[in-house]
Design a protein around this motif. Structure first.
Motif, short mmCIF file in Angstrom:
data_model
loop_
_atom_site.label_atom_id
_atom_site.label_comp_id
_atom_site.label_asym_id
_atom_site.label_seq_id
_atom_site.Cartn_x
_atom_site.Cartn_y
_atom_site.Cartn_z
N CYS A 212 3.09 -1.77 -3.98
CA CYS A 212 3.88 -2.82 -3.33
C CYS A 212 4.91 -3.39 -4.29
O CYS A 212 6.06 -3.64 -3.92
CB CYS A 212 2.94 -3.92 -2.83
N PHE A 215 7.71 -0.75 -4.77
CA PHE A 215 8.53 -0.65 -3.57
C PHE A 215 9.47 -1.85 -3.46
O PHE A 215 10.67 -1.70 -3.19
CB PHE A 215 7.63 -0.56 -2.34
N ALA A 237 10.97 4.26 -0.12
CA ALA A 237 9.83 5.01 0.43
C ALA A 237 9.74 6.40 -0.18
O ALA A 237 8.64 6.91 -0.45
CB ALA A 237 9.96 5.10 1.96
N THR A 245 0.39 5.42 0.20
CA THR A 245 1.47 4.43 0.31
C THR A 245 2.63 4.99 1.12
O THR A 245 3.23 4.29 1.94
CB THR A 245 1.95 4.02 -1.09
N ARG A 246 2.94 6.26 0.89
CA ARG A 246 4.06 6.89 1.60
C ARG A 246 3.79 6.89 3.12
O ARG A 246 4.70 6.64 3.91
CB ARG A 246 4.26 8.32 1.09
N LEU A 249 4.44 3.44 4.51
CA LEU A 249 5.87 3.15 4.59
C LEU A 249 6.52 3.88 5.77
O LEU A 249 7.44 3.36 6.41
CB LEU A 249 6.56 3.52 3.29
N SER A 253 8.52 2.17 8.78
CA SER A 253 9.86 2.60 9.17
C SER A 253 9.95 2.85 10.66
O SER A 253 10.92 2.45 11.33
CB SER A 253 10.24 3.87 8.39
N LEU A 266 5.98 -4.31 7.81
CA LEU A 266 5.30 -4.01 6.56
C LEU A 266 3.89 -4.60 6.54
O LEU A 266 2.97 -4.03 5.95
CB LEU A 266 6.11 -4.54 5.38
N VAL A 271 1.48 -2.50 3.97
CA VAL A 271 2.23 -2.46 2.71
C VAL A 271 2.25 -3.85 2.08
O VAL A 271 2.03 -4.01 0.88
CB VAL A 271 3.67 -1.96 2.94
#
Length: 346
Positions: A212, A215, A237, A245-246, A249, A253, A266, A271
């Motif tokens: 976090c 990012f 991302a 994590t990807r 994200l 999105s 988020l 996230v």
């Protein structure tokens, strides 16, 4: 094969470049100055390669990538700064980012030092007990004609095995300690070790906080460099190196594409926490998104640092308790039969 530059080196290099650019010196001249001031060795060779590449095509990101010594995050951020004309600010921000990363690793290393020393001392005591003291008790039992069975028999067999393989055990233990210390200084090894540790519940939380933080920092820097929200988010991302994590994200999105608020998307995807999501939403509504995201980045890193310190701090009493119990059980398993014999003799 060359090693990727460590956090301290990256922080120093980007800080020097920020100062040089602030003085009105061009990128090529700046790297030439750094090369001339650098002591002879691999560092000077790397800077020389960057200078040569800049003279050929003028592409800083490509010049850095060609050396194989810069992480992708550093290269991408440099590319954004170079493209947007904000390279000085990007370099200054990268210097601060890698300085924080270096401080974080240093605090972990310092916190681990005493538990590792304690572990080594207790391991040595346990090894002496099993390889030197237990054989004496075994001889006493044999002289008394006692039949050895149960836990006592297992302890004696373990002591005998450890005595025969003491050299191998010592080498493995020293190698493990050295690996941990080296991994904290080597980015690739550190990433591998952390990748294994991430499967532990408390490390998962720490990794989420660090992800976090990174990012938020990347998105803040991208917005400051002139990228719009969509481009900045895609870049941030894409630089996430953790699949978990990807995936979060990507979910965020999709939610924003469907019309969800930035902070809410988020938060729902996991996230950001509730407070961080609220800060991000307010930041975007008030036109201070960069400041809000940088604040979130700092808060997440500080919380991750605090959790790491707490986790490492719990190691010392845990190691002491476990090995004390093991030592006590070993002694009790031998002393009880011996006390029984002495009682019968008496």
């Amino acid at each position: 094969m060359r090693q990727v530059l460590n956090d301290s080196e990256l922080s120093f290099l980007s800080g020097q470049m920020a100062m040089i650019l602030h003085s009105g010196i061009s990128v090529l001249e700046g790297f030439t100055i750094l090369k001339e001031d650098s002591p002879t060795g691999e560092g000077q060779d790397i800077l020389g390669e960057v200078c040569d590449s800049l003279e050929e095509n003028g592409d800083l990101a490509e010049a850095l990538r060609g050396t194989g010594c810069f992480p992708e995050y550093f290269i991408k951020m440099t590319e954004i700064g170079d493209r947007s004309g904000e390279l000085e600010d990007v370099m200054r921000s990268l210097s601060s980012y890698y300085e924080r990363q270096h401080a974080l690793v240093g605090s972990i290393r310092d916190a681990l030092t005493w538990p590792l020393i304690l572990l080594a001392m207790l391991f040595a005591v346990l090894a002496v007990l099993m390889t030197q003291v237990m054989p004496v008790f075994e001889d006493v039992f044999e002289q008394l004609g006692m039949e050895i069975s149960g836990v006592t028999s297992v302890v004696f067999r373990m002591g005998s095995l450890m005595q025969r393989a003491s050299a191998v055990i010592l080498i493995l233990f020293v190698a493990a300690v050295v690996l941990v210390l080296v991994s904290l200084k080597t980015p690739r090894l550190r990433a591998s070790i952390f990748g294994i540790l991430n499967h532990l519940p408390f490390m998962r939380t720490i990794n989420d906080l660090l992800a976090c933080s990174r990012f938020s920092h990347t998105l803040s820097l991208a917005l400051h460099s002139g990228l719009d929200m969509g481009e900045g988010f895609s870049l941030a991302a894409g630089l996430a190196d953790d699949p978990h994590t990807r995936a979060r994200l990507e979910n965020a999105s999709r939610a924003m594409d469907e019309g969800a608020d930035f902070g809410e998307a988020l938060r729902e995807s996991g996230v950001f926490s509730g407070l961080n999501a609220r800060m991000a939403s307010v930041g975007f509504r008030t036109g201070s998104a960069e400041t809000a995201l940088e604040e979130i980045s700092l808060r997440c890193q500080e919380e991750a640092d605090s959790r790491i310190q707490s986790a490492v701090g719990a190691l010392e009493p845990a190691i002491t308790a476990v090995l004390s119990i093991l030592t006590g059980l070993i002694l009790v398993s031998v002393m009880l039969p011996l006390l029984g014999v002495m009682t019968n003799i008496g």
